[in-house]
Design an enzyme around this catalytic site. Sequence first.
Site, PDB file in Angstrom:
ATOM      1  N   ASN A 129      -5.680   1.364  -0.108  1.00  0.00           N
ATOM      2  CA  ASN A 129      -4.774   1.586  -1.224  1.00  0.00           C
ATOM      3  C   ASN A 129      -5.522   1.602  -2.554  1.00  0.00           C
ATOM      4  O   ASN A 129      -5.281   2.436  -3.418  1.00  0.00           O
ATOM      5  CB  ASN A 129      -3.723   0.462  -1.225  1.00  0.00           C
ATOM      6  CG  ASN A 129      -2.705   0.652  -2.325  1.00  0.00           C
ATOM      7  OD1 ASN A 129      -2.274   1.766  -2.573  1.00  0.00           O
ATOM      8  ND2 ASN A 129      -2.330  -0.420  -2.990  1.00  0.00           N
ATOM      9  N   ASP A 151      -7.063   5.688  -2.101  1.00  0.00           N
ATOM     10  CA  ASP A 151      -5.915   6.312  -2.758  1.00  0.00           C
ATOM     11  C   ASP A 151      -6.150   6.452  -4.253  1.00  0.00           C
ATOM     12  O   ASP A 151      -5.812   7.443  -4.855  1.00  0.00           O
ATOM     13  CB  ASP A 151      -4.646   5.460  -2.538  1.00  0.00           C
ATOM     14  CG  ASP A 151      -4.184   5.518  -1.092  1.00  0.00           C
ATOM     15  OD1 ASP A 151      -4.851   6.215  -0.314  1.00  0.00           O
ATOM     16  OD2 ASP A 151      -3.181   4.873  -0.765  1.00  0.00           O
ATOM     17  N   ASP A 210      14.704  25.909 -40.642  1.00  0.00           N
ATOM     18  CA  ASP A 210      14.340  26.230 -39.258  1.00  0.00           C
ATOM     19  C   ASP A 210      14.597  25.049 -38.330  1.00  0.00           C
ATOM     20  O   ASP A 210      14.636  25.206 -37.114  1.00  0.00           O
ATOM     21  CB  ASP A 210      12.849  26.599 -39.152  1.00  0.00           C
ATOM     22  CG  ASP A 210      12.555  27.940 -39.788  1.00  0.00           C
ATOM     23  OD1 ASP A 210      13.486  28.745 -39.897  1.00  0.00           O
ATOM     24  OD2 ASP A 210      11.399  28.174 -40.171  1.00  0.00           O
ATOM     25  N   GLU A 270       3.368   2.463  -6.296  1.00  0.00           N
ATOM     26  CA  GLU A 270       3.717   1.835  -7.578  1.00  0.00           C
ATOM     27  C   GLU A 270       2.845   2.386  -8.710  1.00  0.00           C
ATOM     28  O   GLU A 270       3.227   2.347  -9.861  1.00  0.00           O
ATOM     29  CB  GLU A 270       3.653   0.300  -7.470  1.00  0.00           C
ATOM     30  CG  GLU A 270       2.263  -0.342  -7.505  1.00  0.00           C
ATOM     31  CD  GLU A 270       1.484  -0.118  -6.210  1.00  0.00           C
ATOM     32  OE1 GLU A 270       2.106   0.248  -5.200  1.00  0.00           O
ATOM     33  OE2 GLU A 270       0.249  -0.281  -6.210  1.00  0.00           O
ATOM     34  N   ASP A 276       8.882  26.984 -39.672  1.00  0.00           N
ATOM     35  CA  ASP A 276       8.142  26.177 -40.644  1.00  0.00           C
ATOM     36  C   ASP A 276       9.012  25.588 -41.749  1.00  0.00           C
ATOM     37  O   ASP A 276       8.696  24.565 -42.312  1.00  0.00           O
ATOM     38  CB  ASP A 276       6.988  26.993 -41.241  1.00  0.00           C
ATOM     39  CG  ASP A 276       7.440  28.369 -41.698  1.00  0.00           C
ATOM     40  OD1 ASP A 276       8.667  28.584 -41.820  1.00  0.00           O
ATOM     41  OD2 ASP A 276       6.581  29.237 -41.946  1.00  0.00           O
ATOM     42  N   ASP A 279       7.530  33.311 -35.276  1.00  0.00           N
ATOM     43  CA  ASP A 279       7.547  33.846 -36.639  1.00  0.00           C
ATOM     44  C   ASP A 279       6.412  34.840 -36.747  1.00  0.00           C
ATOM     45  O   ASP A 279       5.446  34.753 -35.990  1.00  0.00           O
ATOM     46  CB  ASP A 279       7.230  32.727 -37.630  1.00  0.00           C
ATOM     47  CG  ASP A 279       8.417  31.838 -37.865  1.00  0.00           C
ATOM     48  OD1 ASP A 279       9.528  32.271 -37.577  1.00  0.00           O
ATOM     49  OD2 ASP A 279       8.213  30.717 -38.348  1.00  0.00           O
ATOM     50  N   ALA A 308       0.823  -1.205   0.000  1.00  0.00           N
ATOM     51  CA  ALA A 308       0.000   0.000   0.000  1.00  0.00           C
ATOM     52  C   ALA A 308       0.857   1.255   0.000  1.00  0.00           C
ATOM     53  O   ALA A 308       0.541   2.238  -0.660  1.00  0.00           O
ATOM     54  CB  ALA A 308      -0.905  -0.013   1.220  1.00  0.00           C
ATOM     55  N   ILE A 318       3.988   1.686  -1.048  1.00  0.00           N
ATOM     56  CA  ILE A 318       4.834   1.966  -2.216  1.00  0.00           C
ATOM     57  C   ILE A 318       3.950   2.531  -3.319  1.00  0.00           C
ATOM     58  O   ILE A 318       3.003   1.884  -3.748  1.00  0.00           O
ATOM     59  CB  ILE A 318       5.537   0.684  -2.700  1.00  0.00           C
ATOM     60  CG1 ILE A 318       6.501   0.216  -1.622  1.00  0.00           C
ATOM     61  CG2 ILE A 318       6.265   0.920  -4.012  1.00  0.00           C
ATOM     62  CD1 ILE A 318       7.015  -1.170  -1.839  1.00  0.00           C
ATOM     63  N   GLU A 355      -0.717   6.124   6.328  1.00  0.00           N
ATOM     64  CA  GLU A 355      -0.960   4.686   6.523  1.00  0.00           C
ATOM     65  C   GLU A 355       0.192   4.027   7.286  1.00  0.00           C
ATOM     66  O   GLU A 355      -0.015   3.245   8.207  1.00  0.00           O
ATOM     67  CB  GLU A 355      -1.125   3.991   5.157  1.00  0.00           C
ATOM     68  CG  GLU A 355      -2.466   4.309   4.503  1.00  0.00           C
ATOM     69  CD  GLU A 355      -2.420   4.182   2.979  1.00  0.00           C
ATOM     70  OE1 GLU A 355      -1.604   3.379   2.457  1.00  0.00           O
ATOM     71  OE2 GLU A 355      -3.184   4.900   2.308  1.00  0.00           O
ATOM     72  N   ASN A 405      -0.024   7.779   1.959  1.00  0.00           N
ATOM     73  CA  ASN A 405       0.821   6.625   2.253  1.00  0.00           C
ATOM     74  C   ASN A 405       1.589   6.823   3.561  1.00  0.00           C
ATOM     75  O   ASN A 405       1.707   5.909   4.356  1.00  0.00           O
ATOM     76  CB  ASN A 405       1.815   6.387   1.111  1.00  0.00           C
ATOM     77  CG  ASN A 405       1.107   5.844  -0.120  1.00  0.00           C
ATOM     78  OD1 ASN A 405      -0.091   5.609  -0.079  1.00  0.00           O
ATOM     79  ND2 ASN A 405       1.839   5.644  -1.194  1.00  0.00           N
TER      80      ASN A 405
HETATM   81  P1  ATP Z   1       8.333  34.938 -41.172  1.00  0.00           P
HETATM   82  O1  ATP Z   1       9.748  34.583 -40.890  1.00  0.00           O
HETATM   83  O2  ATP Z   1       7.693  35.694 -40.089  1.00  0.00           O
HETATM   84  O3  ATP Z   1       7.516  33.811 -41.663  1.00  0.00           O
HETATM   85  P2  ATP Z   1       8.560  35.881 -43.800  1.00  0.00           P
HETATM   86  O4  ATP Z   1       7.529  35.016 -44.371  1.00  0.00           O
HETATM   87  O5  ATP Z   1       8.612  37.271 -44.300  1.00  0.00           O
HETATM   88  O6  ATP Z   1       8.438  36.028 -42.270  1.00  0.00           O
HETATM   89  P3  ATP Z   1      10.496  34.401 -45.226  1.00  0.00           P
HETATM   90  O7  ATP Z   1       9.492  33.444 -45.705  1.00  0.00           O
HETATM   91  O8  ATP Z   1      11.833  33.927 -44.803  1.00  0.00           O
HETATM   92  O9  ATP Z   1       9.975  35.199 -43.984  1.00  0.00           O
HETATM   93  O10 ATP Z   1      10.661  35.479 -46.365  1.00  0.00           O
HETATM   94  C1  ATP Z   1      11.667  36.463 -46.305  1.00  0.00           C
HETATM   95  C2  ATP Z   1      11.423  37.491 -47.378  1.00  0.00           C
HETATM   96  O11 ATP Z   1      11.553  36.889 -48.659  1.00  0.00           O
HETATM   97  C3  ATP Z   1      10.029  38.093 -47.340  1.00  0.00           C
HETATM   98  O12 ATP Z   1       9.959  39.225 -46.528  1.00  0.00           O
HETATM   99  C4  ATP Z   1       9.794  38.458 -48.778  1.00  0.00           C
HETATM  100  O13 ATP Z   1      10.331  39.735 -49.053  1.00  0.00           O
HETATM  101  C5  ATP Z   1      10.607  37.423 -49.547  1.00  0.00           C
HETATM  102  N1  ATP Z   1       9.730  36.344 -50.039  1.00  0.00           N
HETATM  103  C6  ATP Z   1       8.845  35.641 -49.319  1.00  0.00           C
HETATM  104  N2  ATP Z   1       8.227  34.710 -50.061  1.00  0.00           N
HETATM  105  C7  ATP Z   1       8.763  34.818 -51.301  1.00  0.00           C
HETATM  106  C8  ATP Z   1       8.573  34.104 -52.524  1.00  0.00           C
HETATM  107  N3  ATP Z   1       7.702  33.090 -52.630  1.00  0.00           N
HETATM  108  N4  ATP Z   1       9.286  34.468 -53.597  1.00  0.00           N
HETATM  109  C9  ATP Z   1      10.178  35.473 -53.505  1.00  0.00           C
HETATM  110  N5  ATP Z   1      10.410  36.168 -52.384  1.00  0.00           N
HETATM  111  C10 ATP Z   1       9.723  35.863 -51.278  1.00  0.00           C
END
Ligand code: ATP
Length: 909
Positions: A736, A740, A646, A288, A642, A330, A284, A286, A711, A708
């Site tokens: 237990n 418990d 990154d 577990e 994203d 971002d 009881a 322990i 007890e 416990n």
């Molecule tokens: P976050 O980092 O907040 O997502 P963001 O989308 O502006 O910001 P990036 O996607 O790295 O960051 O884009 C950087 C820059 O590149 C943008 O500010 C824009 O000027 C340019 N950019 C974004 N998308 C394109 C694209 N598809 N083609 C050409 N240039 C782009």
Amino acid sequence: MSDTNQWIDLDPERVAQELRVDSEKGLTLNEAKKRFKQIGPNQISESEKASLLSVFVDQFKDFMVLVLLAATLISGLLGEYTDAIAIIAIVALNAVLGFIQEIKAEKSLAALKKLSSPTARVMREGKWVRIPAEELVPGDLIFLESGDRIPADVRFCKAISLRVEESALTGESLPVEKISSRLPRADVPLGDRKNMGYMGTLVIQGTGMGLVVGTGMQTEMGKIAHLIQATESTETPLQRRLEQLGKVLIVASIFLTAVVVGTGIWHGQEMYKMFLAGVSLAVAAIPEGLPAIVTVALALGVQRMIKRRAIVRKLPSVETLGCATVICSDKTGTLTQNKMTVTRLWTLGKEVEVDPNVSAHKDFFRIQNQVISPQKDLGITRLLEISVLCNNAVLERTGPDQVDTWQIDGDPTEGALLVAGGKAGLYQDVLTNSWKRMREFPFDSKRKRMSVLLTSPSGQCFLYAKGAPDVLLESCTYALVQGKVTHLSDQLRQQIQEQNENLASMALRNLAFAYREVGKGEQQSSQMALEEKLVFVGLAGMIDPPRPEVKDAIEICRNAGIKTIMITGDHQATAEAIAYELGIKSTSGLTISGQQLSEMSDEQLQNRVNEIDVYARVSPEHKLRIVKALQQAGHVVAMTGDGVNDAPAIKAANIGIAMGVAGTDVSKEASSLILADDNFATIVSAIEEGRHIYDNIRKFISYLLASNVGEILVMFFAMLAGLPLPLLPIQILWVNLVTDGLPAMALGVDPAEENTMARVPRNSRESVFARGVGWKIITRGLLIGSCSLLAFWVTFMQYPENLVVSQTVAFATLVMAQLIYVFDCRSEGTIFQRNPFNNKALLLAVASSVLLLLAVIYYSPLQPIFHTVPIGLRDWILVTVTASLPVLCAGLLDSVALTVRKVFKLRMN
Ligand code: ATP
């Protein structure tokens, strides 16, 4: 099993023929369904899971449970059948509960895994659609871009600057350049099959299309499936610490039990009865069940997080969430809606407003409120033509004029440009039919630009480029002014920069557009050579409104002692404008650009990192430096991301967060948390849940351990005082199981306290016993034990000849004291701080425990099993008073302790 080598020497067309698929339109829906039925899901079958039986049997493997069973067997052999059967029944019931908990935890973890499973962009019946990667079949035509994990084995039929990292398969960590043309037939090793892509490998750069040639266990990865099924540990630091603590508690309980048994025997108790009581007490005492309850509490919390759109990939992060002191977010899509809409076009000479609405009307373009026809302006037309052609998103329209029914698949920035083009009558499907794309230099966050090499309908060759204005302008030598190409003078350059700043300070996200004619001989030149001496055409400004809920979420963070930092690739002025609007940037806070960051040493950055609110124009590599500097400064960092690049920062952060919608597979895999809606506010909900889960774990730990301790102590004190056994083995086991077990589980789902987000983050090194939990366990345990013994002693003095009455009173007191104490555990403060009625599960658990207690005492068939007798009103008054004493005295003890601590501190000072 298919050999992927068979496809390398065939032309893509032949591959399509062999796979019986239209290489332009993909499979039909019917055919795909048929193949799916035949071949099954595109999945690597999982390694054998532990069978239900073995999970059940595992419940009995605990050493002390085995000792108890052995002792029970002996008592059975000695003729104590009822005791033996009852004990075995309780142990079995305990095992069933443990089993259910474990299965539940496993199921929720499996469900989690499913939630974060990948998708694929596939051509079906002439349309690009996104489906779960599991549904791919051989013959499917799929689209791949940087950041994707290749979902099946494919033969590439298109590859544009495509580089794939195949280390999962070949061990080679350098990315391999992929092509679509055929290779000579030979026994080519896997790593050299350049026109093939393999399931599980990563697209690091570029885009491509491929025909699926193998799925599931028929892939190269499937062949070595057993090698890659290394399971990642999902144990959290807390679980690990509790396991260690469990070991200490086992030793302590066994020691105390031995003392109890020893003193009992010394005082003349029957040896075998004492032994059975001792073992029951050890079982009881322990805890577990603690790791299992922790897992269930974590799993339930994780389910609540899913409801709030946060998907936990790594269980340990649930704990870390409660310690987060900084969120690096971002901008685009997380703080803002990522619903880009082009509202301004600017060329040298003209500033055009674009109506952001997408209704069916036609007058979208205006200069100073005068409607204009964009197609009549050479500069604007060229700008929009570049927007549409230098673009990888797909715009689908159901009717030529029904603008509002347009659908975008792909990057929202690019989608916005396609819509802007469409508003001017430059439709993507029409333009891409007449222009031929020959090469592409894809966008990535580091280059901040994208360009394509195209042949126009008249046969001329052009490079069309778009990108961040400050970056693209550096590659421009000419400018298009009033339809004429002129030299880009310093004055024009300045004018462009000023306009860019001007648009950015209005929180617009800007892109620049440029082009140049490319001679026949130049078409194969390098990207660098092609992307220079460009003609600047103009700028497009887009709005991307902040998400409405973010401002409040940031305020909540501030109250919770969590700082929010914006990290964006966007222009400084745009970033600042939005940061001000959302309350991220304070008047004293700094904004640092990627360039300034590059110029700072790690030490300089670390010294200033606490003052910086916004990082603008940064590249993904900068993110890693920021995470490290913050960590060096003592922060627990949550970081969103994203893209492919990154991933290192996401991995290095204490809580790596990926985007469920816009995130690449690579970023998702590096993350510990995925936001199903890409929304910043979801991070805040997850942190709140993280704190809530941890609070609940602390609550039931303080409940279980104090119970416990109580007890053990009631038995220990009785033996020391030379009294008879106050509790019998079966009664201890019942406590237990029922008293418990049920309330502890109900504490696991206790609603969050109101101040969850009004206190500073927990220190990540803090022990689970900190902030009063250890104190509570010792004081309440001591009091519960003493008060139960008091009730036993008082009754024993009254009826010395009738021990069963005193034992029943002690049993009832112990149960009631614990059931009262459970309400004390619900808050860090006193028992009166929370409404006792807002946890229905707890009320139910307590009510059923009381009912079961009454049944054990008053239901005659149970009395011989539990060795109880009915007790009267006077006894109940004694039970109630002594059972309430611990919590009442505890309040007093707390204030005494507080005063002592204050005095002590004063003396120290
Ligand atoms: P976050 O980092 O907040 O997502 P963001 O989308 O502006 O910001 P990036 O996607 O790295 O960051 O884009 C950087 C820059 O590149 C943008 O500010 C824009 O000027 C340019 N950019 C974004 N998308 C394109 C694209 N598809 N083609 C050409 N240039 C782009």
